[in-house]
Scaffold this motif. Sequence first.
Motif, PDB file in Angstrom:
ATOM      1  N   THR A  37      79.657  23.337   8.760  1.00 24.73           N
ATOM      2  CA  THR A  37      79.796  23.679   7.341  1.00 24.73           C
ATOM      3  C   THR A  37      79.010  22.703   6.473  1.00 24.73           C
ATOM      4  OG1 THR A  37      81.985  24.608   7.710  1.00 24.73           O
ATOM      5  CG2 THR A  37      81.446  24.006   5.457  1.00 24.73           C
ATOM      6  N   GLY A  38      79.184  21.424   6.716  1.00 24.03           N
ATOM      7  CA  GLY A  38      78.478  20.409   5.932  1.00 24.03           C
ATOM      8  C   GLY A  38      76.977  20.452   6.135  1.00 24.03           C
ATOM      9  N   ALA A  39      76.547  20.643   7.394  1.00 27.89           N
ATOM     10  CA  ALA A  39      75.121  20.661   7.686  1.00 27.89           C
ATOM     11  C   ALA A  39      74.431  21.844   7.024  1.00 27.89           C
ATOM     12  CB  ALA A  39      74.901  20.696   9.202  1.00 27.89           C
ATOM     13  N   VAL A  40      75.026  23.019   7.098  1.00 26.03           N
ATOM     14  CA  VAL A  40      74.412  24.210   6.491  1.00 26.03           C
ATOM     15  C   VAL A  40      74.392  24.076   4.967  1.00 26.03           C
ATOM     16  CG1 VAL A  40      74.611  26.717   6.214  1.00 26.03           C
ATOM     17  CG2 VAL A  40      74.926  25.688   8.456  1.00 26.03           C
ATOM     18  N   ALA A  41      75.447  23.544   4.393  1.00 27.80           N
ATOM     19  CA  ALA A  41      75.470  23.336   2.938  1.00 27.80           C
ATOM     20  C   ALA A  41      74.392  22.325   2.534  1.00 27.80           C
ATOM     21  CB  ALA A  41      76.844  22.846   2.495  1.00 27.80           C
ATOM     22  N   PHE A  42      74.214  21.276   3.313  1.00 24.88           N
ATOM     23  CA  PHE A  42      73.201  20.266   3.022  1.00 24.88           C
ATOM     24  C   PHE A  42      71.798  20.864   3.071  1.00 24.88           C
ATOM     25  CE2 PHE A  42      70.298  16.936   4.615  1.00 24.88           C
ATOM     26  CZ  PHE A  42      70.363  16.048   3.545  1.00 24.88           C
ATOM     27  N   VAL A  43      71.510  21.612   4.133  1.00 26.14           N
ATOM     28  CA  VAL A  43      70.191  22.247   4.267  1.00 26.14           C
ATOM     29  C   VAL A  43      69.973  23.244   3.136  1.00 26.14           C
ATOM     30  CG1 VAL A  43      68.792  23.776   5.728  1.00 26.14           C
ATOM     31  CG2 VAL A  43      70.026  21.856   6.742  1.00 26.14           C
ATOM     32  N   GLY A  44      70.997  24.015   2.810  1.00 29.01           N
ATOM     33  CA  GLY A  44      70.887  24.960   1.696  1.00 29.01           C
ATOM     34  C   GLY A  44      70.567  24.251   0.394  1.00 29.01           C
ATOM     35  N   GLY A  45      71.186  23.091   0.162  1.00 32.37           N
ATOM     36  CA  GLY A  45      70.922  22.312  -1.034  1.00 32.37           C
ATOM     37  C   GLY A  45      69.508  21.760  -1.057  1.00 32.37           C
ATOM     38  N   LEU A  46      69.000  21.324   0.095  1.00 28.55           N
ATOM     39  CA  LEU A  46      67.627  20.816   0.169  1.00 28.55           C
ATOM     40  C   LEU A  46      66.607  21.917  -0.087  1.00 28.55           C
ATOM     41  CD1 LEU A  46      67.718  18.422   3.271  1.00 28.55           C
ATOM     42  CD2 LEU A  46      67.533  17.779   0.875  1.00 28.55           C
ATOM     43  N   VAL A  47      66.849  23.077   0.484  1.00 29.25           N
ATOM     44  CA  VAL A  47      65.897  24.181   0.384  1.00 29.25           C
ATOM     45  C   VAL A  47      65.983  24.882  -0.963  1.00 29.25           C
ATOM     46  CG1 VAL A  47      65.255  26.433   1.367  1.00 29.25           C
ATOM     47  CG2 VAL A  47      65.845  24.538   2.871  1.00 29.25           C
ATOM     48  N   GLY A  48      67.172  25.155  -1.446  1.00 29.53           N
ATOM     49  CA  GLY A  48      67.310  25.995  -2.637  1.00 29.53           C
ATOM     50  C   GLY A  48      67.924  25.338  -3.843  1.00 29.53           C
ATOM     51  N   GLY A  49      68.091  24.039  -3.831  1.00 35.63           N
ATOM     52  CA  GLY A  49      68.694  23.381  -4.983  1.00 35.63           C
ATOM     53  C   GLY A  49      70.157  23.769  -5.127  1.00 35.63           C
ATOM     54  N   PRO A  50      70.681  23.737  -6.373  1.00 39.51           N
ATOM     55  CA  PRO A  50      72.091  24.081  -6.584  1.00 39.51           C
ATOM     56  C   PRO A  50      72.477  25.482  -6.087  1.00 39.51           C
ATOM     57  CG  PRO A  50      71.238  22.960  -8.499  1.00 39.51           C
ATOM     58  CD  PRO A  50      70.064  23.201  -7.583  1.00 39.51           C
ATOM     59  N   PRO A  51      71.653  26.540  -6.333  1.00 36.15           N
ATOM     60  CA  PRO A  51      72.034  27.851  -5.776  1.00 36.15           C
ATOM     61  C   PRO A  51      72.032  27.825  -4.238  1.00 36.15           C
ATOM     62  CG  PRO A  51      70.354  28.142  -7.467  1.00 36.15           C
ATOM     63  CD  PRO A  51      70.479  26.666  -7.206  1.00 36.15           C
ATOM     64  N   GLY A  52      71.078  27.121  -3.635  1.00 34.57           N
ATOM     65  CA  GLY A  52      71.015  27.012  -2.171  1.00 34.57           C
ATOM     66  C   GLY A  52      72.215  26.278  -1.616  1.00 34.57           C
ATOM     67  N   LEU A  53      72.687  25.285  -2.381  1.00 31.97           N
ATOM     68  CA  LEU A  53      73.887  24.557  -1.974  1.00 31.97           C
ATOM     69  C   LEU A  53      75.093  25.488  -1.939  1.00 31.97           C
ATOM     70  CD1 LEU A  53      75.150  21.805  -1.283  1.00 31.97           C
ATOM     71  CD2 LEU A  53      75.522  21.463  -3.717  1.00 31.97           C
ATOM     72  N   ALA A  54      75.212  26.329  -2.965  1.00 29.99           N
ATOM     73  CA  ALA A  54      76.329  27.276  -3.024  1.00 29.99           C
ATOM     74  C   ALA A  54      76.247  28.290  -1.873  1.00 29.99           C
ATOM     75  CB  ALA A  54      76.340  28.006  -4.368  1.00 29.99           C
ATOM     76  N   ILE A  55      75.063  28.824  -1.660  1.00 27.56           N
ATOM     77  CA  ILE A  55      74.885  29.812  -0.580  1.00 27.56           C
ATOM     78  C   ILE A  55      75.071  29.132   0.779  1.00 27.56           C
ATOM     79  CG2 ILE A  55      73.206  31.318   0.553  1.00 27.56           C
ATOM     80  CD1 ILE A  55      72.093  31.879  -2.296  1.00 27.56           C
ATOM     81  N   GLY A  56      74.490  27.943   0.939  1.00 23.68           N
ATOM     82  CA  GLY A  56      74.642  27.205   2.198  1.00 23.68           C
ATOM     83  C   GLY A  56      76.089  26.855   2.477  1.00 23.68           C
ATOM     84  N   GLY A  57      76.835  26.495   1.410  1.00 19.69           N
ATOM     85  CA  GLY A  57      78.257  26.192   1.575  1.00 19.69           C
ATOM     86  C   GLY A  57      79.047  27.407   2.019  1.00 19.69           C
ATOM     87  N   ALA A  58      78.721  28.563   1.425  1.00 21.29           N
ATOM     88  CA  ALA A  58      79.424  29.798   1.798  1.00 21.29           C
ATOM     89  C   ALA A  58      79.103  30.199   3.232  1.00 21.29           C
ATOM     90  CB  ALA A  58      79.058  30.916   0.833  1.00 21.29           C
ATOM     91  N   VAL A  59      77.815  30.195   3.573  1.00 22.39           N
ATOM     92  CA  VAL A  59      77.408  30.572   4.934  1.00 22.39           C
ATOM     93  C   VAL A  59      77.938  29.551   5.939  1.00 22.39           C
ATOM     94  CG1 VAL A  59      75.422  30.866   6.470  1.00 22.39           C
ATOM     95  CG2 VAL A  59      75.380  31.871   4.190  1.00 22.39           C
ATOM     96  N   GLY A  60      77.811  28.274   5.596  1.00 27.31           N
ATOM     97  CA  GLY A  60      78.326  27.228   6.483  1.00 27.31           C
ATOM     98  C   GLY A  60      79.828  27.318   6.669  1.00 27.31           C
ATOM     99  N   GLY A  61      80.535  27.647   5.600  1.00 31.44           N
ATOM    100  CA  GLY A  61      81.984  27.814   5.686  1.00 31.44           C
ATOM    101  C   GLY A  61      82.375  28.944   6.625  1.00 31.44           C
ATOM    102  N   LEU A  62      81.651  30.057   6.535  1.00 30.46           N
ATOM    103  CA  LEU A  62      81.925  31.184   7.442  1.00 30.46           C
ATOM    104  C   LEU A  62      81.625  30.811   8.892  1.00 30.46           C
ATOM    105  CD1 LEU A  62      80.553  34.179   5.333  1.00 30.46           C
ATOM    106  CD2 LEU A  62      82.937  33.673   5.881  1.00 30.46           C
TER     107      LEU A  62
END
Length: 141
Positions: free
Chosen positions: A35-60
């Motif tokens: 969950t943390g790793a996917v949220a982190f990568v999402g934040g690096l790639v997409g900024g704040p929206p990527g962090l939100a999407i990465g957190g959701a995908v990582g959470g699932l």
Amino acid sequence: MPVVVEDIMKLLCSVSEQRKMKAAVKHSGKGALVTGAVAFVGGLVGGPPGLAIGGAVGGLLGAWMASGEFQSVPRILMELPAEEQQKLFLEASAIVRNLDWTDAVQLTALVMGSEALQQQLLAMLAAYVTKELRAEVRYGD
């Protein structure tokens, strides 16, 4: 006759197999890491929206990983290290200590003829699997 660890393990396997007892070991640490790793990568790639999407995908993904896969308890019991089998042996021996038996087959027949003994052994097994293995127990198919 001295009580043999192997005989008690066969008994526990028979009792848990009859009730179709299964257990799922949960991998919550791995789920949290994913969950943390996917949220982190999402934040690096997409900024704040990527962090939100990465957190959701990582959470699932993390929740899916943490859910665990159910395996039969007899299989789990036979794969336990010797020291864990010894713990189960001591607990189960206390339950069947008053029975007069000569081998695993006779011991299993005596226990299968007593609903009370089966319930005691199943409760002991469920407590062990839940506490020591940190697993969820399920009965039936």
